[in-house]
Design a protein around this motif. Structure first.
Motif, PDB file in Angstrom:
ATOM      1  N   HIS A 214       0.803  -1.216   0.000  1.00 19.76           N
ATOM      2  CA  HIS A 214       0.000   0.000   0.000  1.00 19.76           C
ATOM      3  C   HIS A 214       0.846   1.280   0.000  1.00 19.76           C
ATOM      4  O   HIS A 214       0.305   2.365   0.232  1.00 19.76           O
ATOM      5  CB  HIS A 214      -0.920  -0.002   1.232  1.00 19.76           C
ATOM      6  N   ASP A 215       2.079   1.187  -0.313  1.00 18.55           N
ATOM      7  CA  ASP A 215       2.926   2.380  -0.396  1.00 18.55           C
ATOM      8  C   ASP A 215       2.468   3.229  -1.579  1.00 18.55           C
ATOM      9  O   ASP A 215       2.356   2.730  -2.714  1.00 18.55           O
ATOM     10  CB  ASP A 215       4.389   1.954  -0.573  1.00 18.55           C
ATOM     11  N   PRO A 216       2.151   4.555  -1.394  1.00 18.12           N
ATOM     12  CA  PRO A 216       1.679   5.394  -2.504  1.00 18.12           C
ATOM     13  C   PRO A 216       2.700   5.507  -3.635  1.00 18.12           C
ATOM     14  O   PRO A 216       2.314   5.643  -4.806  1.00 18.12           O
ATOM     15  CB  PRO A 216       1.395   6.739  -1.838  1.00 18.12           C
ATOM     16  N   HIS A 217       3.960   5.459  -3.339  1.00 15.35           N
ATOM     17  CA  HIS A 217       4.974   5.529  -4.389  1.00 15.35           C
ATOM     18  C   HIS A 217       4.898   4.311  -5.315  1.00 15.35           C
ATOM     19  O   HIS A 217       5.004   4.439  -6.546  1.00 15.35           O
ATOM     20  CB  HIS A 217       6.371   5.618  -3.768  1.00 15.35           C
ATOM     21  N   ILE A 218       4.684   3.113  -4.667  1.00 14.96           N
ATOM     22  CA  ILE A 218       4.590   1.901  -5.479  1.00 14.96           C
ATOM     23  C   ILE A 218       3.312   1.910  -6.311  1.00 14.96           C
ATOM     24  O   ILE A 218       3.316   1.530  -7.502  1.00 14.96           O
ATOM     25  CB  ILE A 218       4.646   0.660  -4.571  1.00 14.96           C
ATOM     26  N   ARG A 219       2.185   2.381  -5.725  1.00 11.55           N
ATOM     27  CA  ARG A 219       0.919   2.430  -6.456  1.00 11.55           C
ATOM     28  C   ARG A 219       1.000   3.400  -7.637  1.00 11.55           C
ATOM     29  O   ARG A 219       0.539   3.097  -8.746  1.00 11.55           O
ATOM     30  CB  ARG A 219      -0.210   2.839  -5.499  1.00 11.55           C
ATOM     31  N   TYR A 220       1.578   4.574  -7.379  1.00 10.27           N
ATOM     32  CA  TYR A 220       1.707   5.549  -8.474  1.00 10.27           C
ATOM     33  C   TYR A 220       2.655   5.024  -9.567  1.00 10.27           C
ATOM     34  O   TYR A 220       2.413   5.238 -10.765  1.00 10.27           O
ATOM     35  CB  TYR A 220       2.227   6.874  -7.919  1.00 10.27           C
ATOM     36  N   ARG A 221       3.676   4.332  -9.154  1.00 11.62           N
ATOM     37  CA  ARG A 221       4.623   3.813 -10.141  1.00 11.62           C
ATOM     38  C   ARG A 221       3.956   2.778 -11.041  1.00 11.62           C
ATOM     39  O   ARG A 221       4.209   2.759 -12.262  1.00 11.62           O
ATOM     40  CB  ARG A 221       5.832   3.197  -9.435  1.00 11.62           C
TER      41      ARG A 221
END
Length: 581
Positions: A214-221
């Motif tokens: 659920h890390d936003p950086h991973i989701r955006y990536r």
């Protein structure tokens, strides 16, 4: 890789970078020896691998070199067999071996064992061992210094660190997941590299790394990864579509513009890597063509090595290769045409001086041919072309045809009758007879046979040399087309007036006696004999000689028309001696 492994909580991380051979070999042996059966080993080698004539592989160290004959100095290398023994003797059986290396090109002719694509992988195989390789072939080329040669390793690290390799969102990344992520990236950045996975599939699927789902950086990536598949290139710069939607997503995930820009740069990095490789190929291929020449037999081999080192396919570089070759061929063709034109100019000047060519000119042309690097067929074609055009010109513009029989062209038009003279055609019969008698004084009347006009024959152009003493009297230039002189007409018609000769002789005797008896002062005007001159001026020998001299001068000057006028004036002054002029 060391940083990523520590972030993923690996217990033991050892790094041997640019160490001497003994240190590296000892470190490898101790690392595999001091493991437990529950350990999961990850071994990465990035660098050069050398291959001997017998097909054996050696890991290069900073001190590794070749002897003058191109053979490996094995004392400064680590045989792969040593690594194989250490891996086989290790208590830890799940082993992941990552090989991201170049096979250093040997100077000798490669053996079938060296040409084998599976040579490297077979020497690392073992039970419970997964082997990840950056390419399925042995890259026998030296990569350019400007290129990041460890591209495969870099994308492995990127997939693990960013979490983008977790495609199934289970929060873990296995060796196979990282390999698939790097493969997708290399398919864009270096299509010629085809990473391969060998060995144990079970070991390859074992989870190695934990990922915060659920890390936003991973989701955006992951959203950017999907958008990058449809990215377009504008002048070599990748551009993502749907910028407004991406901005909204970034805002909802709470990312700063700086974080979003950094993620975007990393996602689009394969496209930029690809264009960098193309630019490097274009620059170095042009340099290779200049040094080897477009007709060099080794050119294609050298370009293929460069292509392999950059990880490009034939389709990627075909236009970059063909364009310089075509440009070089066009330059060679233009230069060849220029040399042909230069040779043709020199040949024409030599032919203008003398044709057929002299031996000296032939020797000069042969040396010029060698200087301009022209073939014999080239120079023969040029000379044949010139000769053909000359023959065509002669066929179109032939010399003037020969004059028909009985006719000769008049080079100088006949002079008109001098002013003040009476043409012979206007004389009466009596005047003709008396003038004929005067031309033959003191003798029997000459018998002049009537003969037809002579057949005219070609006469050369008249020349008038200076007037030296001559035994035979000179005559005025006559051509068959010219008007006959007065004397010629009198002689031709004399036979028609023979019946008047005796009365004319008696009349002349009487006139002569009277002229002798009577003094000049008492002589009547009818005895001056002016009526015999038929309108001609009185005889003036001095004036006639002057006009004759003037005519000779005009002849020497080449003014034939003026010369003829002067001769006619001399005849006017002294018709009796006309044959002398």
């Amino acid at each position: 890789m060391q940083r990523v492994l520590r972030q993923c909580h690996f217990e033991t991380v050892e790094r041997l970078c640019d160490r001497d051979r003994q240190t590296m070999q000892e470190g490898i042996e101790l690392f595999f020896k001091h493991r437990t059966p529950d350990d999961h080993i990850l071994f990465l080698f990035s660098g050069y691998i050398l291959q001997d004539r017998d097909g054996q592989l050696y890991l290069a160290t900073p001190s590794t070199g070749l002897d003058p004959e191109g053979a490996i100095v094995k004392a400064h290398t680590i045989p792969v067999s040593v690594l194989q023994e250490a891996m086989n003797a290790s208590p830890a059986k799940p082993q992941v071996i990552i090989i991201d290396s170049y096979i250093y090109p040997p100077r000798h002719q490669p053996t079938p064992a060296e040409r084998s694509d599976t040579t490297v992988s077979t020497q690392f195989e073992g039970a419970g061992r997964a082997i990840l390789m950056a390419t399925d072939t042995n890259r026998r080329a030296v990569p350019p210094a400007e290129l990041d040669v460890l591209t495969y390793t870099r994308y492995l690290i990127e997939g693990i660190e960013s979490g983008a390799a977790d495609t199934d969102d289970d929060g873990t990344i296995a060796a196979a997941d990282a390999h698939q992520y790097a493969t997708r990236k290399l398919k864009i950045a270096a299509p010629g590299l085809k990473p391969q996975l060998y060995g144990s599939a079970e070991t390859a699927q074992m989870p190695l790394f934990q990922v915060p789902v659920h890390d936003p950086h991973i989701r955006y990536r992951k959203i950017l990864e999907a958008a990058a598949a449809n990215a377009i290139d504008i002048d070599g710069e990748p551009v993502l579509e749907g910028g407004s939607v991406l901005n909204d997503t970034r805002y909802q995930l709470g990312l700063t513009p700086q974080d979003a820009a950094a993620i975007k740069t990393q996602v689009l990095r394969p496209q930029r890597d690809y264009w960098q490789r193309l630019e490097l190929y274009q620059e170095q291929a042009a340099e290779i063509m200049r040094s080897h020449g477009t007709a060099s037999p080794t050119l294609r081999t050298t370009l293929k090595q460069l292509q392999a080192s950059l990880g490009l396919t034939d389709r990627n570089v075909v236009m970059l290769t063909v364009a310089p070759l075509l440009a070089a061929q066009q330059n060679q063709t233009a230069q060849h045409q220029q040399h042909l034109a230069q040779y043709q100019q020199v040949l024409l000047r030599a032919m203008q001086r003398q044709y057929p060519l002299r031996d000296g000119d032939r020797a000069v042309l042969q040396r010029l041919q060698q200087t301009l690097q022209l073939k014999d067929d080239d120079v023969q074609a040029i000379e044949a072309q010139i000769t053909t055009q000359a023959r065509q010109f002669l066929d179109v513009s032939p010399d003037a045809p020969e004059a028909p029989a009985g006719h000769t062209r008049t080079l100088i038009p006949p002079p008109p009758p001098p002013p003040g003279r009476v043409p012979a055609a206007e004389l009466s019969d009596a005047q003709r007879a008396v003038l004929n008698l005067l031309m033959n004084p003191g003798g029997e009347p000459p018998e002049i046979p009537v003969t037809p006009a002579p057949t005219p024959r070609p006469t050369p152009a008249p020349t008038f040399p200076p007037s030296p003493p001559r035994e035979e009297p000179r005559r005025i230039l006559q051509t068959p087309d010219s008007t006959p002189t007065v004397m010629d007409r009198f002689r031709r018609s004399a036979s028609n007036y023979q019946a008047l000769i005796i009365p004319a002789i008696l009349l002349a005797i009487i006139i002569g006696l009277l002229a002798a008896v009577l003094p000049t002062a008492n002589r009547p005007s009818w005895l001056n004999l002016d009526w015999l001159k038929f309108g001609q001026a009185p005889v003036n020998r001095l004036a006639a000689q002057q006009w004759n001299t003037a005519g000779l001068q005009k002849t020497q000057q080449g003014d034939n028309k003026a010369a003829i006028d002067n001769y006619n004036k001399a005849i006017e002054q002294n018709p009796k001696d006309a044959t002398l002029y």
